[in-house]
Design a protein around this motif. Structure first.
Motif, mmCIF file in Angstrom:
data_model
loop_
_atom_site.group_PDB
_atom_site.id
_atom_site.type_symbol
_atom_site.label_atom_id
_atom_site.label_comp_id
_atom_site.label_asym_id
_atom_site.label_seq_id
_atom_site.Cartn_x
_atom_site.Cartn_y
_atom_site.Cartn_z
ATOM 1 N N LEU A 62 0.844 -1.201 0.000
ATOM 2 C CA LEU A 62 0.000 0.000 0.000
ATOM 3 C C LEU A 62 0.878 1.250 0.000
ATOM 4 C CD1 LEU A 62 -3.077 0.639 0.161
ATOM 5 C CD2 LEU A 62 -2.784 0.863 2.633
ATOM 6 N N ASP A 63 0.810 2.039 -1.075
ATOM 7 C CA ASP A 63 1.701 3.188 -1.214
ATOM 8 C C ASP A 63 0.906 4.485 -1.373
ATOM 9 O OD1 ASP A 63 0.665 2.886 -3.729
ATOM 10 O OD2 ASP A 63 2.576 2.443 -4.709
ATOM 11 N N LEU A 64 1.640 5.591 -1.423
ATOM 12 C CA LEU A 64 1.015 6.906 -1.515
ATOM 13 C C LEU A 64 0.194 7.048 -2.793
ATOM 14 C CD1 LEU A 64 0.613 9.760 -0.365
ATOM 15 C CD2 LEU A 64 2.770 10.414 -1.474
ATOM 16 N N ALA A 65 0.696 6.495 -3.887
ATOM 17 C CA ALA A 65 -0.033 6.595 -5.155
ATOM 18 C C ALA A 65 -1.400 5.929 -5.066
ATOM 19 C CB ALA A 65 0.788 5.960 -6.278
ATOM 20 N N ARG A 92 -4.312 8.005 7.036
ATOM 21 C CA ARG A 92 -3.054 8.411 7.675
ATOM 22 C C ARG A 92 -2.877 7.737 9.031
ATOM 23 N NH1 ARG A 92 -4.551 13.537 5.639
ATOM 24 N NH2 ARG A 92 -5.386 14.102 7.683
ATOM 25 N N THR A 93 -3.976 7.666 9.798
ATOM 26 C CA THR A 93 -3.899 7.020 11.111
ATOM 27 C C THR A 93 -3.507 5.560 10.961
ATOM 28 O OG1 THR A 93 -5.603 8.516 11.966
ATOM 29 C CG2 THR A 93 -5.178 6.516 13.229
ATOM 30 N N PHE A 94 -4.101 4.892 9.964
ATOM 31 C CA PHE A 94 -3.786 3.476 9.757
ATOM 32 C C PHE A 94 -2.349 3.283 9.301
ATOM 33 C CE2 PHE A 94 -3.336 -0.066 6.749
ATOM 34 C CZ PHE A 94 -3.530 -1.119 7.633
ATOM 35 N N THR A 95 -1.901 4.039 8.309
ATOM 36 C CA THR A 95 -0.547 3.807 7.782
ATOM 37 C C THR A 95 0.528 4.126 8.819
ATOM 38 O OG1 THR A 95 -0.470 6.027 6.771
ATOM 39 C CG2 THR A 95 -1.254 4.198 5.385
ATOM 40 N N ALA A 96 0.272 5.126 9.674
ATOM 41 C CA ALA A 96 1.235 5.438 10.734
ATOM 42 C C ALA A 96 1.329 4.264 11.711
ATOM 43 C CB ALA A 96 0.824 6.712 11.465
ATOM 44 N N ALA A 105 6.331 -1.186 5.219
ATOM 45 C CA ALA A 105 7.763 -0.888 5.327
ATOM 46 C C ALA A 105 7.993 0.561 5.744
ATOM 47 C CB ALA A 105 8.454 -1.180 3.996
ATOM 48 N N SER A 106 7.079 1.457 5.344
ATOM 49 C CA SER A 106 7.193 2.871 5.712
ATOM 50 C C SER A 106 5.795 3.466 5.781
ATOM 51 C CB SER A 106 8.037 3.638 4.683
ATOM 52 O OG SER A 106 7.425 3.577 3.406
ATOM 53 N N ASP A 107 5.708 4.651 6.360
ATOM 54 C CA ASP A 107 4.417 5.321 6.499
ATOM 55 C C ASP A 107 4.054 5.991 5.177
ATOM 56 O OD1 ASP A 107 2.163 6.712 7.158
ATOM 57 O OD2 ASP A 107 3.062 7.866 8.792
ATOM 58 N N SER A 108 3.295 5.281 4.353
ATOM 59 C CA SER A 108 2.964 5.794 3.018
ATOM 60 C C SER A 108 1.933 6.917 3.053
ATOM 61 C CB SER A 108 2.429 4.647 2.149
ATOM 62 O OG SER A 108 1.356 3.981 2.791
ATOM 63 N N GLY A 109 1.254 7.102 4.166
ATOM 64 C CA GLY A 109 0.207 8.124 4.212
ATOM 65 C C GLY A 109 0.640 9.442 4.804
ATOM 66 N N VAL A 110 1.897 9.556 5.209
ATOM 67 C CA VAL A 110 2.333 10.760 5.901
ATOM 68 C C VAL A 110 2.183 12.010 5.036
ATOM 69 C CG1 VAL A 110 4.766 10.569 5.215
ATOM 70 C CG2 VAL A 110 4.151 11.691 7.379
ATOM 71 N N ARG A 111 2.260 11.872 3.714
ATOM 72 C CA ARG A 111 2.122 13.026 2.813
ATOM 73 C C ARG A 111 0.756 13.085 2.128
ATOM 74 N NH1 ARG A 111 5.762 13.295 -1.524
ATOM 75 N NH2 ARG A 111 6.249 11.078 -1.428
#
Length: 313
Positions: A62-65, A92-96, A105-111
């Motif tokens: 699951l990525d930002l795109a 954002r809450t979920f990805t964090a 692997a990383s927080d994809s929703g931070v942006r």
């Protein structure tokens, strides 16, 4: 026979259910989110997963795109700005959380950003219409019907304090201090605050406890202040119905939901000269900016204050 793709899909579904269950526990116990917020966030997460599945994106990928494409799809489907803002927040809450737990692997929703929500205000009644509605409720309770007595006390307390309907339904008998005329309220984020109430609410509550609640109380009641028809703690949906009926009893007046009655209480406090930060504390707002939404006093009121106070008016 089961093919490899089906096995992989089944395994992925089981993993996702486990992740969702752990995330729900996190929202409820660690973040202290209300049941309503938890349901909304999980529904948004389910919609996001369905969208990702349709695009062939697995949970771990699951990525930002994908997140941006999901919000774009929601916007194209006609979702309101407020809905998009909530869905972005849910993502954002979920990805964090998922990044901290190693699900991602990383927080994809931070942006991830959504269109800024327009802050719309609920309806409001005049102080005169509020008084007429409460007088109507008092008249209906005069004969002592337990539910009518309860409904009058609910309306008086909501208008007197401006508390949320969920906070009202969560009140216990021990949370009311008649000596100081205050109620102890557990608000959002499990933050406790003390809110005062006046004489009419005091009288309505005293009557409810004396002649109304004893008629409905049973083994399911516990310490709940307000009870439903079957004796259990009053459900917020039932409280909303009460407010609609009470405010709709005045011919020509606006029928309100509980948040509208809360908004009316805040507006009347500010128009009566209450300090904005005092109103913030009473309403349980974490941000003063939220309370400032209630400062839409009429032009006539502004002109009257200007003429009274300004030396060059």
């Amino acid at each position: 026979m089961t093919n490899v793709d089906e096995v992989g899909k089944s395994s992925g579904s089981a993993r996702r259910r486990q992740v969702v269950a752990e995330y729900e526990t996190y929202l409820r116990l660690e973040r202290g989110r209300s049941p309503h917020t938890v349901r909304a966030y999980l529904a948004d997460l389910s919609a996001l997963f369905d969208f990702a599945d349709h695009r062939g994106v697995e949970l771990a990928a699951l990525d930002l795109a994908t997140l941006r494409a999901w919000l774009g799809d929601r916007a194209a489907a006609g979702a309101a700005r407020t809905t998009l803002a909530r869905q972005a927040s849910a993502a954002r809450t979920f990805t964090a959380w998922a990044a901290r737990r190693g699900v991602l692997a990383s927080d994809s929703g931070v942006r991830l950003r959504a269109p800024r929500a327009h802050r719309t205000l609920p309806g409001v009644v005049s102080a005169g219409d509020a008084a007429a509605a409460l007088a109507s409720a008092a008249s209906g309770a005069a004969e002592g019907d337990p539910q009518a007595v309860r409904d009058h006390a609910i309306a008086e307390l909501l208008y007197a304090t401006g508390i949320r309907v969920s906070e009202l339904c969560g009140l216990d008998v021990g949370g009311v201090d008649f000596g100081r005329r205050v109620v102890r309220v557990l608000g959002k984020g499990d933050k406790e605050r003390v809110v005062p109430f006046g004489g009419p609410a005091d009288a309505a509550l005293q009557r409810w406890l004396a002649v109304g609640r004893p008629e409905l109380v049973n083994e399911k009641s516990g310490a709940a202040l307000f009870l439903g028809a079957r004796g259990g703690r009053l459900d917020p949906r039932a409280a909303r119905t009460v407010v609609h009926q009470v405010t709709g009893s005045v011919p020509g007046a606006r029928e309100l939901a509980p948040h509208g009655l809360r908004h009316s209480a805040a507006t009347h406090l500010l128009e009566g000269g209450a300090d904005l930060r005092v109103v913030q504390e009473l309403l349980g707002h974490s941000s003063l900016a939220t309370t400032q939404l209630y400062t839409h006093v009429s032009v006539a009121r502004l002109r009257a204050v200007h003429e009274q106070a300004h030396p060059r008016a």
